[in-house]
Structures are given as structure tokens and as C-alpha cells.
Scaffold this motif. Structure first.
Motif, PDB file in Angstrom:
ATOM      1  N   UNK A   9      69.784  -7.190 -66.492  1.00 33.48           N
ATOM      2  CA  UNK A   9      68.503  -7.566 -67.079  1.00 33.48           C
ATOM      3  C   UNK A   9      68.390  -9.087 -67.083  1.00 33.48           C
ATOM      4  N   UNK A  10      67.194  -9.565 -67.344  1.00 30.68           N
ATOM      5  CA  UNK A  10      66.987 -11.015 -67.380  1.00 30.68           C
ATOM      6  C   UNK A  10      65.920 -11.374 -68.395  1.00 30.68           C
ATOM      7  N   UNK A  11      66.007 -12.599 -68.875  1.00 29.31           N
ATOM      8  CA  UNK A  11      64.999 -13.150 -69.770  1.00 29.31           C
ATOM      9  C   UNK A  11      64.416 -14.376 -69.092  1.00 29.31           C
ATOM     10  N   UNK A  12      63.098 -14.376 -68.932  1.00 30.56           N
ATOM     11  CA  UNK A  12      62.454 -15.438 -68.159  1.00 30.56           C
ATOM     12  C   UNK A  12      61.625 -16.359 -69.050  1.00 30.56           C
ATOM     13  N   UNK A  13      61.312 -17.497 -68.496  1.00 25.94           N
ATOM     14  CA  UNK A  13      60.492 -18.558 -69.097  1.00 25.94           C
ATOM     15  C   UNK A  13      61.295 -19.414 -70.083  1.00 25.94           C
ATOM     16  N   UNK A  14      61.909 -18.773 -71.081  1.00 28.48           N
ATOM     17  CA  UNK A  14      62.712 -19.483 -72.088  1.00 28.48           C
ATOM     18  C   UNK A  14      61.910 -20.594 -72.762  1.00 28.48           C
ATOM     19  N   UNK A  15      60.628 -20.322 -72.942  1.00 28.95           N
ATOM     20  CA  UNK A  15      59.728 -21.313 -73.526  1.00 28.95           C
ATOM     21  C   UNK A  15      58.884 -21.944 -72.441  1.00 28.95           C
ATOM     22  N   UNK A  16      59.160 -23.208 -72.085  1.00 26.61           N
ATOM     23  CA  UNK A  16      58.280 -23.938 -71.159  1.00 26.61           C
ATOM     24  C   UNK A  16      58.527 -23.655 -69.682  1.00 26.61           C
ATOM     25  N   UNK A  17      59.585 -22.940 -69.326  1.00 26.28           N
ATOM     26  CA  UNK A  17      59.919 -22.742 -67.915  1.00 26.28           C
ATOM     27  C   UNK A  17      59.153 -21.593 -67.301  1.00 26.28           C
ATOM     28  N   UNK A  18      57.825 -21.605 -67.438  1.00 25.49           N
ATOM     29  CA  UNK A  18      56.983 -20.479 -67.043  1.00 25.49           C
ATOM     30  C   UNK A  18      57.123 -20.182 -65.550  1.00 25.49           C
ATOM     31  N   UNK A  19      57.510 -18.944 -65.251  1.00 27.29           N
ATOM     32  CA  UNK A  19      57.657 -18.446 -63.878  1.00 27.29           C
ATOM     33  C   UNK A  19      58.714 -19.197 -63.064  1.00 27.29           C
ATOM     34  N   UNK A  20      59.587 -19.952 -63.720  1.00 25.99           N
ATOM     35  CA  UNK A  20      60.542 -20.759 -62.948  1.00 25.99           C
ATOM     36  C   UNK A  20      61.949 -20.812 -63.523  1.00 25.99           C
ATOM     37  N   UNK A 217      59.879 -25.846 -76.774  1.00 27.78           N
ATOM     38  CA  UNK A 217      58.478 -25.808 -77.209  1.00 27.78           C
ATOM     39  C   UNK A 217      57.572 -25.519 -76.017  1.00 27.78           C
ATOM     40  N   UNK A 218      56.534 -24.740 -76.255  1.00 26.50           N
ATOM     41  CA  UNK A 218      55.673 -24.323 -75.141  1.00 26.50           C
ATOM     42  C   UNK A 218      54.240 -24.136 -75.602  1.00 26.50           C
ATOM     43  N   UNK A 219      53.288 -24.654 -74.797  1.00 25.31           N
ATOM     44  CA  UNK A 219      51.864 -24.435 -75.045  1.00 25.31           C
ATOM     45  C   UNK A 219      51.191 -23.696 -73.886  1.00 25.31           C
ATOM     46  N   UNK A 220      51.963 -23.282 -72.887  1.00 26.10           N
ATOM     47  CA  UNK A 220      51.381 -22.679 -71.694  1.00 26.10           C
ATOM     48  C   UNK A 220      51.124 -21.177 -71.863  1.00 26.10           C
ATOM     49  N   UNK A 221      52.075 -20.459 -72.459  1.00 21.09           N
ATOM     50  CA  UNK A 221      51.881 -19.009 -72.540  1.00 21.09           C
ATOM     51  C   UNK A 221      52.144 -18.412 -73.914  1.00 21.09           C
ATOM     52  N   UNK A 222      53.065 -18.974 -74.687  1.00 20.75           N
ATOM     53  CA  UNK A 222      53.465 -18.306 -75.928  1.00 20.75           C
ATOM     54  C   UNK A 222      52.353 -18.281 -76.972  1.00 20.75           C
ATOM     55  N   UNK A 223      51.601 -19.366 -77.088  1.00 14.58           N
ATOM     56  CA  UNK A 223      50.550 -19.389 -78.109  1.00 14.58           C
ATOM     57  C   UNK A 223      49.441 -18.386 -77.783  1.00 14.58           C
ATOM     58  N   UNK A 224      49.234 -18.109 -76.518  1.00 13.85           N
ATOM     59  CA  UNK A 224      48.198 -17.165 -76.115  1.00 13.85           C
ATOM     60  C   UNK A 224      48.671 -15.721 -76.262  1.00 13.85           C
ATOM     61  N   UNK A 225      49.966 -15.509 -76.097  1.00 14.05           N
ATOM     62  CA  UNK A 225      50.515 -14.166 -76.185  1.00 14.05           C
ATOM     63  C   UNK A 225      50.926 -13.778 -77.605  1.00 14.05           C
ATOM     64  N   UNK A 226      50.975 -14.744 -78.497  1.00 12.30           N
ATOM     65  CA  UNK A 226      51.434 -14.478 -79.863  1.00 12.30           C
ATOM     66  C   UNK A 226      50.654 -13.354 -80.550  1.00 12.30           C
ATOM     67  N   UNK A 227      49.330 -13.230 -80.380  1.00 10.03           N
ATOM     68  CA  UNK A 227      48.628 -12.121 -81.040  1.00 10.03           C
ATOM     69  C   UNK A 227      49.059 -10.745 -80.548  1.00 10.03           C
ATOM     70  N   UNK A 228      49.682 -10.680 -79.365  1.00 12.20           N
ATOM     71  CA  UNK A 228      50.148  -9.398 -78.832  1.00 12.20           C
ATOM     72  C   UNK A 228      51.512  -9.008 -79.381  1.00 12.20           C
ATOM     73  N   UNK A 229      52.203  -9.959 -80.013  1.00 14.58           N
ATOM     74  CA  UNK A 229      53.565  -9.723 -80.506  1.00 14.58           C
ATOM     75  C   UNK A 229      53.621 -10.128 -81.975  1.00 14.58           C
ATOM     76  N   UNK A 230      53.377  -9.208 -82.897  1.00 15.79           N
ATOM     77  CA  UNK A 230      53.398  -9.545 -84.319  1.00 15.79           C
ATOM     78  C   UNK A 230      54.721 -10.183 -84.738  1.00 15.79           C
ATOM     79  N   UNK A 231      54.630 -11.300 -85.447  1.00 15.10           N
ATOM     80  CA  UNK A 231      55.818 -11.993 -85.923  1.00 15.10           C
ATOM     81  C   UNK A 231      56.341 -13.061 -84.992  1.00 15.10           C
TER      82      UNK A 231
END
Length: 307
Positions: A9-20, A217-231
Motif C-alpha cells: 500500500x502507499x500514502x500519497x501527497x503527504x500534505x503539499x506533495x500533490x501527485x508527486x 502544510x498544504x492549501x492545494x487539496x486538503x482544505x477543499x477535501x476537509x468537508x468530505x472527511x469529518x475531523x
């Protein structure tokens, strides 16, 4: 001769490393492949219940991708598929299946493709390399995909760096998580992402665990996806108070990843993460995992283990 392919398995992005940027963890998709006269595809276990038991299966189609790149027909075989990777949870289940299949197809053909070609096939099929690269090579991987190919740098994880994952009991499709992202970003957000992704890669390379909280810290994807993941927002802001070195949404979610120092207890962090789930009416698992460094492994029944 029968052989087994095991992809992590893998965990991607790790915050600011979106798609990379991504890393691998030891939850595995495993294929057992036996050449025979007629092709059989056999999904095993509850995780794969309902998946196709024929050549339309994603793993078998991945095997055919390797054959297509090699310019050769895929020999028939019995392909048994099992997985420990929870589906649609942000832990690279599709990437593990894709990489396992591509490696198995290459193995079945006698290994005509080098590892760089395998990565390129996988990255172009996924559309980005952040999950498939660590699934193939293990460790922490920074990778890019462009017209000229897929390019990567693999890093051994820093000493004493461990992973804690919160895996909720609900699914979140990557397509849904991508749909909420904006089509354009401000220059300030782009600079923030570039600078923090660069700092995060440098922190991994030099073992600067003290920088992870700031670099993630990340402003590219996490703040937009936060409403989909409670907490999620609470964890990103507060987990460091309970022993986390840094926190991020794992891939498209809903799994959340926290780094920890393996020399310290994670008891407080576990209590906090379970508390966040309870507060939001969720159930799930919290696991401490090492970072897998082996990547995809091939084992032949009579010849021992080979990479």
C-alpha cells in the motif's frame, strides 16, 4: 513455474506533495501466478468480493499493459489475487493492484521490461506517479510524469520515523475527492505549495523530523477535501499536541496519516485519534506502521526471493 508478487500500500501527497510525493506501508496486495493452458482469474477474500473473476479484472488488465509495452502477447495463467489494502480509503489500493499486475505480467513474459519502464507504464495508467512509485520501489519517493517519461528519486526513510494511520470505516472515491478541487489557484497558493513540497523533500532527505509539521502544510487539496472527511481539520491543526510529528490526508482520503517518532509512545496520539472519530460519529482503525522499504517483491517457488 508458480511465482508470487507482493505490492505494498502507499500514502500519497503527504500534505503539499500533490501527485508527486508518497511512501509505502506494509499492507499488501498479493498475486499468485501459475502458467497454464487457460487463463483463470481468482479474487480471494472479503476485500475483493464482487470484483471480476475474468480477464476484465483490473489486475489482469494491468498484466496486459506490461505485455502491450513489451510488444508481446500475454501467456495464459491462473492468477489468484488477495489484498490487505482497504479499498477506496486513500491507501493506494488501485496502485498496489496496478503495480502488482504490471510486475506479474512482466515476470510471466520473462522480464523484458526494466523497472523504469514498469514505473512509466503504471504512472501513465494512473495519471500520476505518487502512489505507484513507492508501491514499486518502497521507501519515500519523489516522482514526476511528463512527455519524456517518469522520473523519480527514492529516499530511505529517516531513522526513527514511523507512521500512524487512522482508517475510517467509510469509502471515499478518488473521483469524488478530485471533483471538489478548484480549477485555478492563486500565485500565493502555488508558491506556498512549491516551497513546502521542496522543504518536505529536503527534510526527508536530511532526517529533519523537526521540520515535518511545518513542511506538511498544504492549501492545494486538503482544505477543499476537509468537508468530505469529518475531523480532518481538527487532526491537521491539533495532532502535534498529542505526539504527531506532522499530519496529512492520505491520498484522496478518508485515511489520515500522522508521522511519529518510533522512540516515543503513540498512546496519546491513538487516544486522540479515536476521540476525533467518536466526536464525529465514525468508526475505524488506528494502526502504527513502519515505512516499507522493499517495494514490490517477486518470489519464485523453487528459486527463492527476487526483486
Amino acid at each position: 513455474m508458480t511465482f508470487t508478487v507482493r505490492a505494498p500500500a502507499s500514502s500519497a501527497n503527504l500534505g503539499p506533495g500533490f501527485d508527486s510525493l508518497g511512501l509505502s506501508v506494509p499492507l499488501f496486495t498479493t498475486l499468485r501466478v501459475t502458467p497454464q493452458a487457460v487463463t483463470e482469474v481468482v479474487p480471494l477474500g472479503p476485500e475483493l468480493e464482487g470484483t471480476p473473476a475474468d480477464e476484465s479484472n483490473y489486475v489482469y488488465r494491468a498484466m496486459e499493459l506490461a505485455a502491450k509495452r513489451a510488444g508481446r502477447p500475454l501467456p495464459p495463467a491462473r492468477v489468484e489475487i488477495g489484498t490487505e489494502v482497504p479499498l477506496a480509503r486513500g491507501l493506494g489500493s488501485s496502485a498496489a493492484a496496478l503495480v502488482a499486475g504490471i510486475v506479474a505480467g512482466n515476470e510471466l513474459l520473462g522480464r523484458p521490461l526494466e523497472s523504469e519502464a514498469l514505473l512509466d507504464v503504471a504512472a501513465r495508467e494512473e495519471g500520476h506517479p505518487d502512489n505507484v512509485a513507492p508501491a514499486l520501489f518502497g521507501g519515500i519517493v519523489v516522482a514526476t510524469l511528463d512527455k519524456l517519461g517518469t522520473h523519480y528519486v527514492r529516499l530511505d526513510p529517516p531513522a526513527h520515523l514511523g507512521v500512524t494511520v487512522l482508517i475510517p470505516d467509510f469509502e471515499l472515491s478518488t473521483s469524488k475527492a478530485r471533483a471538489v478541487l478548484p480549477k485555478e489557484y492563486t500565485r500565493a497558493d502555488a508558491v506556498h505549495a512549491l516551497s513546502h513540497a521542496a522543504l518536505l523533500a529536503a527534510a526527508f532527505a536530511q532526517g529533519r523530523l523537526d521540520l515535518l509539521r511545518h513542511a506538511m502544510q498544504d492549501y492545494i487539496h486538503q482544505i477543499w477535501r476537509a468537508p468530505l472527511v469529518p475531523g480532518l481539520s481538527d487532526i491537521l491543526e491539533e495532532a502535534h499536541r498529542y505526539g504527531a510529528l506532522g499530519a496529512a490526508l492520505s491520498g484522496a482520503g478518508p485515511t489520515v496519516l500522522c508521522f511519529h517518532d518510533t522512540r516515543a509512545s503513540t498512546e496519546r496520539l491513538h487516544r486522540y485519534l479515536h476521540g476525533v472519530m467518536n466526536k464525529n460519529g465514525l468508526t475505524g482503525r488506528v494502526l502504527d506502521l513502519p515505512i516499507d522499504t522493499a517495494g514490490t517483491v517477486v518470489e519464485r517457488t523453487c528459486q527463492g526471493r527476487e526483486n
